[in-house]
Design a protein around this motif. Structure first.
Motif, PDB file in Angstrom:
ATOM      1  N   TYR A  14       0.823  -1.211   0.000  1.00 26.03           N
ATOM      2  CA  TYR A  14       0.000   0.000   0.000  1.00 26.03           C
ATOM      3  C   TYR A  14       0.854   1.256   0.000  1.00 26.03           C
ATOM      4  O   TYR A  14       0.423   2.326  -0.437  1.00 26.03           O
ATOM      5  CB  TYR A  14      -0.921  -0.013   1.216  1.00 26.03           C
ATOM      6  CG  TYR A  14      -1.906   1.120   1.270  1.00 26.03           C
ATOM      7  CD1 TYR A  14      -1.733   2.170   2.161  1.00 26.03           C
ATOM      8  CD2 TYR A  14      -3.010   1.151   0.418  1.00 26.03           C
ATOM      9  CE1 TYR A  14      -2.628   3.214   2.231  1.00 26.03           C
ATOM     10  CE2 TYR A  14      -3.907   2.203   0.472  1.00 26.03           C
ATOM     11  CZ  TYR A  14      -3.721   3.227   1.377  1.00 26.03           C
ATOM     12  OH  TYR A  14      -4.613   4.260   1.434  1.00 26.03           O
ATOM     13  N   ILE A  60     -12.413   7.071   3.019  1.00 19.57           N
ATOM     14  CA  ILE A  60     -11.869   5.845   2.450  1.00 19.57           C
ATOM     15  C   ILE A  60     -10.560   6.183   1.728  1.00 19.57           C
ATOM     16  O   ILE A  60     -10.466   7.155   0.995  1.00 19.57           O
ATOM     17  CB  ILE A  60     -12.886   5.211   1.483  1.00 19.57           C
ATOM     18  CG1 ILE A  60     -14.104   4.705   2.281  1.00 19.57           C
ATOM     19  CG2 ILE A  60     -12.273   4.089   0.677  1.00 19.57           C
ATOM     20  CD1 ILE A  60     -15.257   4.269   1.421  1.00 19.57           C
ATOM     21  N   GLY A  61      -9.549   5.365   1.923  1.00 25.75           N
ATOM     22  CA  GLY A  61      -8.284   5.553   1.229  1.00 25.75           C
ATOM     23  C   GLY A  61      -7.290   6.441   1.951  1.00 25.75           C
ATOM     24  O   GLY A  61      -6.249   6.759   1.405  1.00 25.75           O
ATOM     25  N   SER A  62      -7.577   6.859   3.185  1.00 25.00           N
ATOM     26  CA  SER A  62      -6.711   7.818   3.863  1.00 25.00           C
ATOM     27  C   SER A  62      -5.698   7.177   4.798  1.00 25.00           C
ATOM     28  O   SER A  62      -4.889   7.887   5.382  1.00 25.00           O
ATOM     29  CB  SER A  62      -7.570   8.812   4.654  1.00 25.00           C
ATOM     30  OG  SER A  62      -8.256   8.159   5.696  1.00 25.00           O
ATOM     31  N   GLU A  68      -5.698  -1.364  -1.496  1.00 27.85           N
ATOM     32  CA  GLU A  68      -6.780  -0.904  -2.367  1.00 27.85           C
ATOM     33  C   GLU A  68      -7.971  -1.845  -2.268  1.00 27.85           C
ATOM     34  O   GLU A  68      -9.128  -1.409  -2.307  1.00 27.85           O
ATOM     35  CB  GLU A  68      -6.280  -0.826  -3.808  1.00 27.85           C
ATOM     36  CG  GLU A  68      -7.300  -0.256  -4.776  1.00 27.85           C
ATOM     37  CD  GLU A  68      -6.732  -0.086  -6.163  1.00 27.85           C
ATOM     38  OE1 GLU A  68      -7.381   0.597  -6.975  1.00 27.85           O
ATOM     39  OE2 GLU A  68      -5.640  -0.627  -6.444  1.00 27.85           O
ATOM     40  N   HIS A  87      -8.875  -3.489   0.357  1.00 24.11           N
ATOM     41  CA  HIS A  87      -9.558  -3.147   1.602  1.00 24.11           C
ATOM     42  C   HIS A  87     -10.433  -1.912   1.421  1.00 24.11           C
ATOM     43  O   HIS A  87     -11.555  -1.851   1.945  1.00 24.11           O
ATOM     44  CB  HIS A  87      -8.541  -2.876   2.724  1.00 24.11           C
ATOM     45  CG  HIS A  87      -7.838  -4.099   3.215  1.00 24.11           C
ATOM     46  ND1 HIS A  87      -6.475  -4.212   3.222  1.00 24.11           N
ATOM     47  CD2 HIS A  87      -8.309  -5.268   3.720  1.00 24.11           C
ATOM     48  CE1 HIS A  87      -6.125  -5.390   3.716  1.00 24.11           C
ATOM     49  NE2 HIS A  87      -7.219  -6.051   4.028  1.00 24.11           N
ATOM     50  N   ASP A  88      -9.933  -0.931   0.689  1.00 25.69           N
ATOM     51  CA  ASP A  88     -10.699   0.295   0.478  1.00 25.69           C
ATOM     52  C   ASP A  88     -11.994   0.019  -0.279  1.00 25.69           C
ATOM     53  O   ASP A  88     -13.040   0.606   0.007  1.00 25.69           O
ATOM     54  CB  ASP A  88      -9.863   1.326  -0.283  1.00 25.69           C
ATOM     55  CG  ASP A  88      -8.700   1.864   0.536  1.00 25.69           C
ATOM     56  OD1 ASP A  88      -8.747   1.715   1.778  1.00 25.69           O
ATOM     57  OD2 ASP A  88      -7.761   2.428  -0.049  1.00 25.69           O
ATOM     58  N   ARG A 107     -14.332  -1.572   2.130  1.00 24.29           N
ATOM     59  CA  ARG A 107     -14.862  -0.579   3.057  1.00 24.29           C
ATOM     60  C   ARG A 107     -16.010   0.201   2.422  1.00 24.29           C
ATOM     61  O   ARG A 107     -17.022   0.480   3.068  1.00 24.29           O
ATOM     62  CB  ARG A 107     -13.761   0.386   3.503  1.00 24.29           C
ATOM     63  CG  ARG A 107     -14.246   1.412   4.520  1.00 24.29           C
ATOM     64  CD  ARG A 107     -13.166   2.412   4.880  1.00 24.29           C
ATOM     65  NE  ARG A 107     -12.072   1.827   5.641  1.00 24.29           N
ATOM     66  CZ  ARG A 107     -12.099   1.633   6.957  1.00 24.29           C
ATOM     67  NH1 ARG A 107     -13.177   1.960   7.653  1.00 24.29           N
ATOM     68  NH2 ARG A 107     -11.064   1.104   7.582  1.00 24.29           N
ATOM     69  N   GLU A 108     -15.867   0.543   1.184  1.00 22.28           N
ATOM     70  CA  GLU A 108     -16.918   1.299   0.501  1.00 22.28           C
ATOM     71  C   GLU A 108     -18.224   0.513   0.470  1.00 22.28           C
ATOM     72  O   GLU A 108     -19.304   1.072   0.706  1.00 22.28           O
ATOM     73  CB  GLU A 108     -16.465   1.640  -0.914  1.00 22.28           C
ATOM     74  CG  GLU A 108     -17.432   2.543  -1.652  1.00 22.28           C
ATOM     75  CD  GLU A 108     -16.895   2.988  -2.989  1.00 22.28           C
ATOM     76  OE1 GLU A 108     -17.575   3.782  -3.659  1.00 22.28           O
ATOM     77  OE2 GLU A 108     -15.790   2.542  -3.379  1.00 22.28           O
ATOM     78  N   ILE A 128     -12.349  -3.172   9.338  1.00 19.84           N
ATOM     79  CA  ILE A 128     -13.262  -2.403   8.485  1.00 19.84           C
ATOM     80  C   ILE A 128     -14.699  -2.598   8.933  1.00 19.84           C
ATOM     81  O   ILE A 128     -15.467  -1.634   9.050  1.00 19.84           O
ATOM     82  CB  ILE A 128     -13.094  -2.824   7.010  1.00 19.84           C
ATOM     83  CG1 ILE A 128     -11.749  -2.336   6.475  1.00 19.84           C
ATOM     84  CG2 ILE A 128     -14.248  -2.294   6.151  1.00 19.84           C
ATOM     85  CD1 ILE A 128     -11.386  -2.893   5.120  1.00 19.84           C
TER      86      ILE A 128
END
Length: 413
Positions: free
Chosen positions: A17, A32-34, A40, A42-43, A46-47, A104
């Motif tokens: 990452y 998300i993504g911070s 990616e 995982h992001d 999460r969404e 998450i």
């Protein structure tokens, strides 16, 4: 969609990452993504999880608050989304994902203002069954829990022992091949709704040390002699059902002992195996709660007017937000450090005890500050900030009180 993402997460990650461009936004800690501990994949997960939890209507959440528990259908909905049995391996009937995927689920449930009872299934029950249960026990219970068809709970705390597991009085005595269970438990999350309970009981009262005479039992709640007390009324988190349970000569078969014959008198060993994880989970919850409370309040003070101008125009309000924003950054930084340490098998008990103590106390302190900015509305239960204010108080109590955390740290000094 979520199932496909989970399948990708179950495979080794394709790249680090750290190669991703920086996307940290200081005005949105929950974006998300911070955070660099996630990939990616995982992001994307999460969404999808965020969409699910945000789709739960506020009217439904308020109904849960009023009745004192979730509806059984919601457990099934979470099961269909793959949000139960996240870390358990496929051969144990789980989804075979990593710890970050479970993080998450926990965080998005909090951001979505949904009661965290899936955490009871994922982190308090399934790890014991899948780690120590016999193949028969795994096959009997895990698929149903994973799908939300079986609601489970973990029963440790008793009216007279509190945090002292070695001081429990609930006992099980041999009767031929069976066991006879007697005693009671209190403050049991999911206890009122439960179909199955893992019950901690003394099985050898003459053991040299109390820790050597404790076993865990898998108990179906429909057995004769198993009684559920009324829902316990709490000052917060009303929809997270909590109950007192009673065992009056409950007859259990020999295969009810977690781990079978080899599990007899090994219960304390099982309970202590991954104690730091529970404390880490509390810290994760505290950090996410403070982030959510901050975002709710930030939006509110921009919209709410007093004396003809928005509250945010008041210097004292801005400075309070600056203080809490700083605390959010500190808690997020140290919590993510410990999340990563656990995922890499490098979490130590001293550090996680400090983390649990610090995050819980800071969360209580700062949500209190934020609630003050809401004025009278902050005292109304239909506003999330009021629910968060009353609910957060328990964080410094369960999974080991602040006083116990301090003592654990002090012993190492």
């Amino acid at each position: 969609m979520l199932r496909k993402i989970q399948a990708r997460l179950a495979r080794p990650l394709s790249r680090a990452y750290s190669d991703r461009p920086e996307t940290w936004q200081m005005d949105k800690l929950t974006d998300i993504g911070s955070r660099k501990i996630f990939t990616e994949e995982h992001d994307i997960m999460r969404e999808q999880v965020r969409k699910f939890y945000e789709s739960v209507p506020m009217e439904r959440k308020m109904k849960w608050e009023e009745q004192g528990h979730l509806d059984r259908e919601f457990f099934k909905e979470c099961g269909k989304q793959g949000l139960i049995g996240i870390e358990q391996s496929a051969d144990k009937h789980g989804h075979g994902l990593d710890f970050y995927s479970n993080v998450i689920q926990i965080e998005e449930q909090i951001y979505g203002l949904v009661p965290g009872l899936m955490q009871v299934q994922n982190d308090l029950v399934l790890p014991y069954i899948c780690s120590y249960g016999t193949d028969e026990q795994v096959d009997r219970y895990v698929p149903g829990i994973r799908d939300g068809e079986i609601i489970s709970c973990l029963c440790m705390t008793e009216p007279g022992s509190g945090s002292d597991v070695q001081g429990i009085k609930t006992n099980a005595i041999r009767d031929g091949d069976d066991w006879i269970l007697n005693g009671s438990k209190v403050f049991i999350s999911c206890g009122y709704m439960s179909d199955m309970a893992i019950v901690v009981a003394v099985t050898d009262k003459d053991a040299e040390k109390a820790a050597y005479g404790i076993s865990l039992f898998l108990v179906d709640t429909n057995l004769p002699g198993f009684e559920k007390g009324k829902l316990l009324k709490k000052i917060g988190r009303a929809s997270a059902d909590t109950a007192e349970l009673f065992f009056n000569d409950v007859r259990l078969p020999a295969n009810a002992v977690l781990g079978g014959e080899e599990g007899i008198n090994r219960g304390f060993q099982f309970l202590m195996h991954d104690l730091g994880r529970e404390r880490l989970l509390v810290a994760m919850g505290c950090t996410a709660q403070l982030e959510k409370a901050f975002e709710l309040t930030r939006e509110y003070v921009h919209e709410r007017e007093a004396f003809g101008k928005p509250l945010i125009a008041n210097q004292q309000v801005r400075h309070t937000l600056a203080e809490v924003k700083t605390e959010c950054m500190v808690l997020r930084t140290i919590t993510d450090k410990h999340i990563q340490a656990y995922a890499e098998g490098d979490l130590d008990q001293q550090s996680v005890s400090m983390l649990k103590y610090y995050t819980s106390e800071k969360c209580i302190e700062n949500i209190t500050k934020l609630q003050q900015l809401w004025g009278g509305y902050g005292y109304m239960l239909e506003y999330p900030i009021a629910q968060m204010f009353s609910g957060v108080r328990v964080e410094s109590i369960y999974a080991g009180t602040t006083e116990i955390m301090k003592e654990l740290v002090a012993r190492t000094l």
